[in-house]
Design an enzyme around this catalytic site. Structure first.
Site, short mmCIF file in Angstrom:
data_model
loop_
_atom_site.label_atom_id
_atom_site.label_comp_id
_atom_site.label_asym_id
_atom_site.label_seq_id
_atom_site.Cartn_x
_atom_site.Cartn_y
_atom_site.Cartn_z
N HIS A 1 -0.28 7.33 4.57
CA HIS A 1 1.06 6.89 4.96
C HIS A 1 2.04 7.98 4.52
O HIS A 1 2.13 8.28 3.33
CB HIS A 1 1.44 5.57 4.28
CG HIS A 1 0.41 4.50 4.47
ND1 HIS A 1 0.08 4.00 5.71
CD2 HIS A 1 -0.35 3.84 3.59
CE1 HIS A 1 -0.85 3.08 5.56
NE2 HIS A 1 -1.14 2.96 4.29
N ASN B 1 2.10 -3.73 7.68
CA ASN B 1 3.08 -4.46 6.88
C ASN B 1 3.94 -3.51 6.05
O ASN B 1 5.11 -3.79 5.77
CB ASN B 1 2.37 -5.45 5.96
CG ASN B 1 1.82 -6.62 6.73
OD1 ASN B 1 2.55 -7.51 7.12
ND2 ASN B 1 0.52 -6.58 7.02
N ALA C 1 0.80 -1.23 0.00
CA ALA C 1 0.00 0.00 0.00
C ALA C 1 0.84 1.28 0.00
O ALA C 1 0.28 2.36 0.13
CB ALA C 1 -0.93 -0.01 1.21
N1 LIG Z 1 1.85 -5.11 2.33
C1 LIG Z 1 0.72 -4.40 2.43
O1 LIG Z 1 0.67 -3.21 2.07
C2 LIG Z 1 -0.50 -5.03 2.99
C3 LIG Z 1 -0.47 -6.32 3.44
N2 LIG Z 1 -1.60 -6.92 3.93
C4 LIG Z 1 -1.50 -8.33 4.38
O2 LIG Z 1 -2.38 -9.12 3.59
C5 LIG Z 1 -3.01 -10.06 4.45
C6 LIG Z 1 -4.30 -10.55 3.79
O3 LIG Z 1 -5.24 -9.49 3.78
P1 LIG Z 1 -6.79 -9.73 3.40
O4 LIG Z 1 -6.88 -10.42 2.08
O5 LIG Z 1 -7.46 -8.43 3.56
O6 LIG Z 1 -7.23 -10.74 4.55
P2 LIG Z 1 -8.44 -11.76 4.57
O7 LIG Z 1 -8.68 -12.08 6.01
O8 LIG Z 1 -9.57 -11.27 3.76
O9 LIG Z 1 -7.89 -13.07 3.83
C7 LIG Z 1 -6.99 -13.97 4.38
C8 LIG Z 1 -7.17 -15.29 3.67
O10 LIG Z 1 -6.11 -16.17 4.06
C9 LIG Z 1 -6.66 -17.45 4.31
N3 LIG Z 1 -5.80 -18.19 5.22
C10 LIG Z 1 -5.62 -17.98 6.55
N4 LIG Z 1 -4.77 -18.90 7.05
C11 LIG Z 1 -4.41 -19.68 6.02
C12 LIG Z 1 -3.56 -20.81 5.90
N5 LIG Z 1 -2.89 -21.30 6.96
N6 LIG Z 1 -3.43 -21.39 4.70
C13 LIG Z 1 -4.11 -20.93 3.62
N7 LIG Z 1 -4.94 -19.86 3.67
C14 LIG Z 1 -5.08 -19.25 4.86
C15 LIG Z 1 -8.03 -17.17 4.88
O11 LIG Z 1 -8.82 -18.34 4.73
P3 LIG Z 1 -10.31 -18.51 5.32
O12 LIG Z 1 -11.18 -18.47 4.10
O13 LIG Z 1 -10.30 -19.82 5.99
O14 LIG Z 1 -10.55 -17.37 6.27
C16 LIG Z 1 -8.49 -16.00 4.02
O15 LIG Z 1 -9.10 -16.44 2.84
C17 LIG Z 1 -3.18 -9.28 5.77
O16 LIG Z 1 -3.30 -10.16 6.87
C18 LIG Z 1 -1.89 -8.50 5.83
O17 LIG Z 1 -0.90 -9.26 6.51
C19 LIG Z 1 -2.79 -6.26 3.95
C20 LIG Z 1 -2.87 -4.96 3.49
C21 LIG Z 1 -1.72 -4.23 3.00
O1 LIG Z 2 -3.35 -1.17 3.44
C1 LIG Z 2 -2.76 -0.42 4.25
O2 LIG Z 2 -3.07 0.74 4.49
C2 LIG Z 2 -1.57 -0.95 4.97
C3 LIG Z 2 -1.81 -2.23 5.66
O3 LIG Z 2 -2.92 -2.61 5.98
C4 LIG Z 2 -0.62 -3.04 5.98
O4 LIG Z 2 0.48 -2.62 5.65
O5 LIG Z 2 -0.78 -4.13 6.56
#
Ligand SMILES: NC(=O)C1=CN([C@@H]2O[C@H](COP(=O)(O)OP(=O)(O)OC[C@H]3O[C@@H](n4cnc5c(N)ncnc54)[C@H](OP(=O)(O)O)[C@@H]3O)[C@@H](O)[C@H]2O)C=CC1
Ligand SMILES: O=C([O-])CC(=O)C(=O)O
EC number: 1.4.1.21
Length: 264
Positions: A215, A185, A116
């Site tokens: 941010h 993250n 992001a």
């Molecule tokens: N770098 C960045 O800028 C950002 C990073 N992120 C990261 O992205 C991640 C995902 O975000 P988001 O999509 O919104 O989250 P969600 O909760 O919508 O999706 C997470 C998915 O992962 C699945 N999951 C959980 N555990 C496992 C496992 N052990 N094996 C396989 N699948 C699994 C879940 O399955 P189930 O269907 O069973 O719930 C769900 O479908 C966040 O947790 C964060 O860490 C988010 C935003 C910004």
């Molecule tokens: O999407 C954002 O604003 C940032 C975020 O959640 C992350 O870095 O985990």
């Protein structure tokens, strides 16, 4: 490697389902979706749903969109199979145990999406040219997106009733990604770009008036001073994270294909 980059998405939630659907329809030239891996069964997956060992057999790239604990669960298995791992939950890479082992892991590579935020290319360049005196990262989100179970009841109440911006957290990158694993993250993305956690400090604000997630990265380097401000709309399906994130992941996948033009 086959002609197109064979992609497996781990985590078919808000971010992963968008990435998977768009790779499946050929939106990333040079990439094809071969499987999705998810904890629960996925209704109408855009490719076959497999477990990770089966998915790895036909993969060049695994894209993690499932959360920091899942990075720890899968990283060794993926890269030891010679498959690259593109990490969305980049905060996991700051974990001292994992970060210490990263240089030895392979033959697959561990890669991080910019997620992001932006400006990481220039920060990475500046880190090569003398490094940083200080980097301050200030994130502002809606209060409801920042409430966590570990908070004291008084802090939760403060966030629920805030009428003006409240400082929720101030500290190091490692503290930030551990306390807010679904929201900060991006801090790890910045730390990875600058090659160190040392000059980086993090502030997190809750602002009841915020309609966007902001941010602000303010860096003082030997080669210059940099100020990046990113204002993202929150995802409609998950207000904790920004709507841009799946598109950043798609951009990162596109950078790994053989198809120019690429801004590197
Ligand atoms: N770098 C960045 O800028 C950002 C990073 N992120 C990261 O992205 C991640 C995902 O975000 P988001 O999509 O919104 O989250 P969600 O909760 O919508 O999706 C997470 C998915 O992962 C699945 N999951 C959980 N555990 C496992 C496992 N052990 N094996 C396989 N699948 C699994 C879940 O399955 P189930 O269907 O069973 O719930 C769900 O479908 C966040 O947790 C964060 O860490 C988010 C935003 C910004
Ligand atoms: O999407 C954002 O604003 C940032 C975020 O959640 C992350 O870095 O985990």
């Amino acid at each position: 490697m086959s002609e197109s980059l064979r992609v497996v998405i781990v985590g078919h939630g808000v971010i992963g389902s968008t990435v998977a659907a768009r790779v499946a329809t050929g939106e990333v030239v040079g990439a094809e979706l071969v499987a999705v891996v998810n904890r629960s069964p996925v209704a109408n997956p855009p490719a076959q749903q497999l477990d990770l060992p089966a998915a790895l057999k036909g993969a060049d790239l695994v894209v993690e969109c499932a959360g920091q604990p899942v990075v720890h669960e899968i990283v060794d298995q993926v890269v030891s199979a010679g498959v690259d791992l593109l990490v969305t939950s980049v905060g996991a890479l700051l974990d001292p145990e994992l970060s210490g082992r990263l240089p030895q892991l392979g033959p697959g590579r561990v890669l991080a999406t910019h997620g992001a935020v932006g400006g990481l290319d220039l920060l990475a360049a500046a880190s090569r040219g003398g490094g940083f005196e200080s980097v301050l990262m200030r994130t502002t989100k809606q209060p409801g997106a920042l409430i966590r179970q570990w908070m004291e009841p008084e802090q939760i109440e403060l966030l629920r009733t805030a009428t003006e911006p409240v400082l929720v957290f101030s500290g190091t990158p490692n503290e930030a990604v551990a306390l807010f694993p679904e929201s900060l993250n991006i801090v790890a993305g910045v730390a990875t770009a600058i090659g160190s956690v040392e000059p980086l400090r993090v502030e997190l604000y809750a602002d009841p008036a915020a309609t966007m997630s902001t941010h602000r990265i303010q860096a003082r380097a030997q080669l210059g001073e940099y100020l990046f401000e990113v204002r993202n709309f929150p995802s409609r399906d998950n207000p904790r994270s920004s709507a841009i994130t799946p598109f950043s992941v798609l951009h990162s996948i596109s950078g790994l294909t053989q198809h120019p033009p690429a801004v590197l």
